[in-house]
Design an enzyme around this catalytic site. Structure first.
Site, PDB file in Angstrom:
ATOM      1  N   ARG A 240       0.817  -0.902   0.207  1.00  0.00           N
ATOM      2  CA  ARG A 240       0.151   0.170   0.000  1.00  0.00           C
ATOM      3  C   ARG A 240       1.104   1.022  -0.088  1.00  0.00           C
ATOM      4  O   ARG A 240       2.107   1.105   0.559  1.00  0.00           O
ATOM      5  CB  ARG A 240      -1.124   0.243   1.549  1.00  0.00           C
ATOM      6  CG  ARG A 240      -2.280  -0.809   1.102  1.00  0.00           C
ATOM      7  CD  ARG A 240      -3.115  -0.517  -0.148  1.00  0.00           C
ATOM      8  NE  ARG A 240      -4.353  -1.693   0.292  1.00  0.00           N
ATOM      9  CZ  ARG A 240      -5.238  -2.302  -0.870  1.00  0.00           C
ATOM     10  NH1 ARG A 240      -3.896  -2.706  -1.466  1.00  0.00           N
ATOM     11  NH2 ARG A 240      -5.749  -3.251  -0.584  1.00  0.00           N
ATOM     12  N   GLU A 269      -3.761   7.889  -5.363  1.00  0.00           N
ATOM     13  CA  GLU A 269      -3.718   6.932  -7.185  1.00  0.00           C
ATOM     14  C   GLU A 269      -4.720   7.591  -8.122  1.00  0.00           C
ATOM     15  O   GLU A 269      -6.570   7.591  -7.113  1.00  0.00           O
ATOM     16  CB  GLU A 269      -4.312   5.425  -6.613  1.00  0.00           C
ATOM     17  CG  GLU A 269      -3.054   4.965  -5.388  1.00  0.00           C
ATOM     18  CD  GLU A 269      -3.675   3.435  -5.445  1.00  0.00           C
ATOM     19  OE1 GLU A 269      -4.614   2.862  -5.827  1.00  0.00           O
ATOM     20  OE2 GLU A 269      -2.695   2.695  -5.128  1.00  0.00           O
ATOM     21  N   HIS A 287      -1.233  -0.074 -10.565  1.00  0.00           N
ATOM     22  CA  HIS A 287      -2.019  -1.036  -8.328  1.00  0.00           C
ATOM     23  C   HIS A 287      -2.832  -1.605  -9.552  1.00  0.00           C
ATOM     24  O   HIS A 287      -3.981  -2.281  -9.259  1.00  0.00           O
ATOM     25  CB  HIS A 287      -2.825   0.271  -7.570  1.00  0.00           C
ATOM     26  CG  HIS A 287      -2.901  -0.722  -6.917  1.00  0.00           C
ATOM     27  ND1 HIS A 287      -3.655  -0.292  -5.386  1.00  0.00           N
ATOM     28  CD2 HIS A 287      -3.220  -1.953  -5.957  1.00  0.00           C
ATOM     29  CE1 HIS A 287      -3.544  -0.666  -4.523  1.00  0.00           C
ATOM     30  NE2 HIS A 287      -4.368  -1.719  -4.651  1.00  0.00           N
TER      31      HIS A 287
HETATM   32  P1  NAD Z   1      -0.852 -11.109   5.035  1.00  0.00           P
HETATM   33  O1  NAD Z   1      -1.764 -10.378   5.984  1.00  0.00           O
HETATM   34  O2  NAD Z   1      -0.979 -12.593   4.381  1.00  0.00           O
HETATM   35  O3  NAD Z   1       0.345 -10.082   5.149  1.00  0.00           O
HETATM   36  C1  NAD Z   1       1.150  -9.657   5.943  1.00  0.00           C
HETATM   37  C2  NAD Z   1       2.158  -9.431   6.829  1.00  0.00           C
HETATM   38  O4  NAD Z   1       2.971  -8.208   7.343  1.00  0.00           O
HETATM   39  C3  NAD Z   1       1.877  -9.985   8.394  1.00  0.00           C
HETATM   40  O5  NAD Z   1       2.514 -11.721   8.194  1.00  0.00           O
HETATM   41  C4  NAD Z   1       2.764  -9.320   9.303  1.00  0.00           C
HETATM   42  O6  NAD Z   1       2.507 -10.025   9.907  1.00  0.00           O
HETATM   43  C5  NAD Z   1       2.981  -8.224   8.354  1.00  0.00           C
HETATM   44  N1  NAD Z   1       2.613  -7.397   9.688  1.00  0.00           N
HETATM   45  C6  NAD Z   1       2.345  -6.370   9.501  1.00  0.00           C
HETATM   46  N2  NAD Z   1       2.672  -5.846  10.672  1.00  0.00           N
HETATM   47  C7  NAD Z   1       3.926  -5.476  10.217  1.00  0.00           C
HETATM   48  C8  NAD Z   1       4.736  -4.761  10.513  1.00  0.00           C
HETATM   49  N3  NAD Z   1       5.349  -3.816  11.233  1.00  0.00           N
HETATM   50  N4  NAD Z   1       6.341  -4.732   9.980  1.00  0.00           N
HETATM   51  C9  NAD Z   1       6.417  -6.155   9.247  1.00  0.00           C
HETATM   52  N5  NAD Z   1       5.860  -6.683   8.988  1.00  0.00           N
HETATM   53  C10 NAD Z   1       4.480  -6.517   9.449  1.00  0.00           C
HETATM   54  O7  NAD Z   1      -1.189  -9.817   3.707  1.00  0.00           O
HETATM   55  P2  NAD Z   1      -0.532  -9.965   2.942  1.00  0.00           P
HETATM   56  O8  NAD Z   1      -2.085 -11.119   1.598  1.00  0.00           O
HETATM   57  O9  NAD Z   1       0.685 -11.372   2.433  1.00  0.00           O
HETATM   58  O10 NAD Z   1      -1.246  -8.282   1.489  1.00  0.00           O
HETATM   59  C11 NAD Z   1       0.000  -7.790   2.033  1.00  0.00           C
HETATM   60  C12 NAD Z   1      -0.141  -6.311   1.537  1.00  0.00           C
HETATM   61  O11 NAD Z   1      -0.154  -6.116  -0.021  1.00  0.00           O
HETATM   62  C13 NAD Z   1      -1.395  -5.905   2.242  1.00  0.00           C
HETATM   63  O12 NAD Z   1      -0.819  -4.249   2.457  1.00  0.00           O
HETATM   64  C14 NAD Z   1      -2.051  -5.195   0.981  1.00  0.00           C
HETATM   65  O13 NAD Z   1      -3.454  -5.078   1.053  1.00  0.00           O
HETATM   66  C15 NAD Z   1      -1.398  -5.582  -0.762  1.00  0.00           C
HETATM   67  N6  NAD Z   1      -2.010  -6.382  -1.445  1.00  0.00           N
HETATM   68  C16 NAD Z   1      -1.564  -5.253  -3.014  1.00  0.00           C
HETATM   69  C17 NAD Z   1      -2.324  -6.436  -3.481  1.00  0.00           C
HETATM   70  C18 NAD Z   1      -2.209  -5.061  -4.711  1.00  0.00           C
HETATM   71  O14 NAD Z   1      -2.957  -4.704  -5.964  1.00  0.00           O
HETATM   72  N7  NAD Z   1      -0.398  -4.462  -5.256  1.00  0.00           N
HETATM   73  C19 NAD Z   1      -3.234  -6.963  -3.976  1.00  0.00           C
HETATM   74  C20 NAD Z   1      -3.298  -7.917  -2.886  1.00  0.00           C
HETATM   75  C21 NAD Z   1      -2.721  -7.173  -1.685  1.00  0.00           C
END
Ligand code: NAD
Length: 321
Positions: A240, A269, A287
């Site tokens: 994000r 965005e 995105h």
């Molecule tokens: P997830 O919840 O499976 O994993 C997130 C991880 O981040 C968790 O393991 C959590 O412990 C860790 N985390 C939380 N706070 C933290 C911190 N302060 N420092 C380090 N690690 C921390 O989520 P995901 O499905 O792997 O998604 C990850 C990111 O990708 C999210 O921000 C999601 O919104 C984004 N995303 C983007 C797109 C896109 O189109 N670009 C699509 C899907 C998801």
């Protein structure tokens, strides 16, 4: 039958069976008439007569939930996210107003992980810059750096971070992970190493962000942390935009504090591209992490499964709140 607002602009376009399933079951459907994510006031207007919603990247704020939630002054009973992220839904307000929230947690993880590695390669090998140069009639050597055998630092080791680790292990990279909420054993299982944030910032050649946006992670990468990065570092953000202090990033790119950046997620965005003017070490994408045929099928199927289960009094497979 319940009336459903579908705000996702890609739902039912390339892959129609889930849309047809909703129609054949008799749901009354309202599609996104704006062609973009909706603002809270636009959502409030359109959700007024709806019991359910298949939600794209709009912001379901406390105001929206207070106006539309079944337990407040509206009719809305479920927000079925078309995607994994739930940071744009105020979960506390959803709970208060009796609105169930579901998501499709792994539907797009592989697609986002592919794009993260794609952006590493695009910046490292300067692929978009080379393309533009050839199209401009030039034929010159454009040197980059290899991804193979480099050190990749992953911040956040959830569904997407783990998949990126698997991919770059195939490039024979050393993988460092910073995620205070994950046991080191889970990191080691994939052949990666859990480290402190300091060690990751100082030694990674590629840093890829996979943490959620929240009050705690807002501007997680700031000027002080950019200053601690390896100057050869290429930063990739498919998480994000809010997790990066954008002016600090632009300063780091302009002053050579880091080598380059590949950004799919942006605080605003579309972003104000003037801020990147003159930089040839940045690759920007709109995105598109989840925009593959495969992910669209998974997200559409998953969100409709959640929604139908809810209205058919079955437990939806992926309830968040
Ligand atoms: P997830 O919840 O499976 O994993 C997130 C991880 O981040 C968790 O393991 C959590 O412990 C860790 N985390 C939380 N706070 C933290 C911190 N302060 N420092 C380090 N690690 C921390 O989520 P995901 O499905 O792997 O998604 C990850 C990111 O990708 C999210 O921000 C999601 O919104 C984004 N995303 C983007 C797109 C896109 O189109 N670009 C699509 C899907 C998801």
């Amino acid at each position: 039958m319940p009336k459903i607002l579908i705000t996702s602009t890609s739902f039912g376009k390339k892959y129609k069976p889930p849309l047809e399933e909703l129609r054949s079951k008799g749901y009354e459907l309202k599609l996104n008439d704006l062609g973009r994510p909706m603002q809270p006031d636009e959502l409030i207007e359109r959700l007024a007569d709806c019991e359910g919603c298949i939600a794209g990247l709009d912001h379901y704020t406390a105001d929206v939930l207070q106006a539309c939630g079944i337990g407040a002054s509206g009719r809305l009973r479920i927000i079925a996210r078309y995607g994994a992220g739930i940071d744009r839904v105020d979960l506390a307000a959803a709970a208060e107003t009796g609105v169930t929230v579901t998501n499709t947690p792994t539907a797009n993880s592989d697609s986002v992980a592919d794009l993260a590695v794609g952006l590493m390669l695009a910046v490292a090998r300067r692929i978009p810059m080379a393309h533009r140069s050839v199209c401009a009639g030039e034929w010159k050597n454009m040197y980059g750096v290899s991804l193979a055998r480099k050190t990749v630092g992953l911040i956040g080791f959830g569904r997407i971070g783990r998949r990126v680790a698997e991919r770059v292990r195939g490039f024979r990279c050393d993988v460092l992970v910073y995620d205070p909420f994950v046991e080191p054993e889970a990191v080691e299982q994939i052949g990666a190493r859990a480290v402190s944030l300091d060690e990751l910032l100082a030694s990674a050649d590629f840093i890829s962000l996979h943490l959620p946006a929240s009050d705690e992670t807002a501007r997680f990468l700031n000027a002080e942390r950019f200053a601690r990065m390896n100057p050869s570092a290429i930063l990739v953000n498919t998480s994000r935009g809010e997790v990066i202090d954008q002016p600090a990033l632009i300063n780091a790119l302009r002053t050579g504090q880091i080598r380059g950046a590949g950004l799919d997620a942006h605080a605003e965005e579309p972003p104000d591209v003037k801020a990147y003017e003159g930089l040839d070490n940045v690759v920007l994408t709109p995105h598109i992490g989840a925009y593959t045929e495969d992910a669209l099928i998974n997200m559409a199927t998953g969100s409709v499964e959640n929604l139908c289960a809810f209205f058919e009094d079955r437990e939806p497979p992926n309830v968040v709140a």
